[in-house]
Design an enzyme around this catalytic site. Structure first.
Site, PDB file in Angstrom:
ATOM      1  N   ASP A 155       0.807  -1.220   0.000  1.00 27.56           N
ATOM      2  CA  ASP A 155       0.000   0.000   0.000  1.00 27.56           C
ATOM      3  C   ASP A 155       0.842   1.274   0.000  1.00 27.56           C
ATOM      4  O   ASP A 155       0.345   2.353   0.298  1.00 27.56           O
ATOM      5  CB  ASP A 155      -0.923   0.011   1.220  1.00 27.56           C
ATOM      6  N   CYS A 158       4.842  -0.225   2.713  1.00 25.48           N
ATOM      7  CA  CYS A 158       5.353  -1.568   3.013  1.00 25.48           C
ATOM      8  C   CYS A 158       6.707  -1.560   3.726  1.00 25.48           C
ATOM      9  O   CYS A 158       6.917  -2.331   4.662  1.00 25.48           O
ATOM     10  CB  CYS A 158       5.414  -2.416   1.746  1.00 25.48           C
ATOM     11  N   HIS A 277       8.607  -4.314  -3.705  1.00 25.89           N
ATOM     12  CA  HIS A 277       7.833  -4.451  -2.462  1.00 25.89           C
ATOM     13  C   HIS A 277       8.748  -4.964  -1.357  1.00 25.89           C
ATOM     14  O   HIS A 277       9.689  -5.715  -1.605  1.00 25.89           O
ATOM     15  CB  HIS A 277       6.688  -5.434  -2.697  1.00 25.89           C
TER      16      HIS A 277
END
Length: 293
Positions: A155, A158, A277
């Site tokens: 989002d 992270c 990520h």
């Protein structure tokens, strides 16, 4: 007539909002289904792909039918309203007029639908693609250290959430909000350590002082993604090394000058089909079980 049009737009907006919510809930459900199936179980993975496609198709058909029904009902209500107020008006052969606002909403909804379809396709493709291979490599690397990935939501927060999770293991309760605020403050008070590494993506020139200030403000006020510079700042703030484990490269340790036990993050290039990520780590479940028996 204006009241009918306003009501029409309100009802359609509510329906489109519900559709977007249901799509997000379905994606969360699909993610849970994927996490529940072992990565090496090819038979169940194949069935999962079919189930995902079926769920998405059923939802798409349901949403299309609901939208068509709403438009049909709205059209009928509009005709009834006009008939009451203008009894002599002949409505035959006059198609319903679509307002500019409605056209914009429909275009926005179509773009959102297309984006979500691309994401879903990338998710399914990655079951056997780059994401899957990356996950397998990371699982092996971590298992050798009696660790496994702890999933962190994708989002924009992270990296900070992964740091927050690691700090909880050390009984240090720093929230994402606090971590972002302290990161920005540290970078602003050590401009010379960070400014030379930031460049304008359009010109390639080093950030101006004003651009650097805006960069730091975005760290605090938005879900701006954090990277190497923010990790460097956090290692100094916490006076703790931070180790970043990757699938295809040796681990990177930021803040090696500190002697504390490092925080461990996992850096993934292909997570969720959406790009880079960060995840956290935790001890392997079977290792914990053995130690508690």
């Amino acid at each position: 007539m204006e009241a009918v049009l306003t009501e029409e737009l309100d009802e359609e907006e509510q329906l489109l909002r519900r559709h977007r919510k249901e799509k997000k809930e379905l994606q969360a459900k699909i993610q849970g289904m994927k996490n529940a199936v072992p990565k090496n179980d090819k038979k169940r993975r194949k069935q999962l792909t079919e189930d995902v496609a079926k769920l998405e198709k059923e939802m798409e058909q349901k949403h299309r039918e609901e939208l068509e029904q709403l438009k049909l009902t709205t059209k009928e209500n509009k005709i009834d309203s006009v008939a009451v107020n203008i009894s002599n008006l002949v409505l035959e052969n006059q198609p319903p007029r679509i307002s500019k606002a409605q056209k914009r909403r429909e275009k926005k909804a179509a773009l959102e639908k297309e984006r979500e379809e691309r994401i879903a396709e990338a998710e399914i493709e990655n079951l056997t693609g780059a994401r899957h291979m990356e996950s397998e490599k990371l699982a092996q690397i971590l298992a050798a250290r009696q660790l496994e990935i702890k999933q962190i939501p994708s989002d924009g927060h992270c990296m900070y959430k992964a740091i927050e999770d690691q700090l909880k293991e050390k009984d240090c309760a720093l929230t994402v909000v606090a971590l972002r605020s302290q990161t920005a403050e540290y970078m602003q008070s050590h401009v010379e350590d960070f400014l030379p590494f930031l460049t304008n993506p359009n010109t390639g020139d080093m950030y101006t002082p004003e651009e650097f200030q805006k960069y730091c403000e975005d760290i605090v006020n938005t879900a701006a993604w954090g990277g190497q510079l923010e990790l460097r700042a956090l290692s100094h703030i916490l006076q703790t090394p931070i180790e970043i484990i990757q699938a295809d490269s040796p681990p990177i340790i930021v803040g090696e000058e500190y002697s504390k036990k490092p925080l461990i993050l996992v850096y993934m290039r292909h997570a969720y089909g959406l790009g880079e990520h960060y995840n956290s780590v935790t001890r392997l479940v079977n290792i914990v079980t053995e130690n508690c028996s």
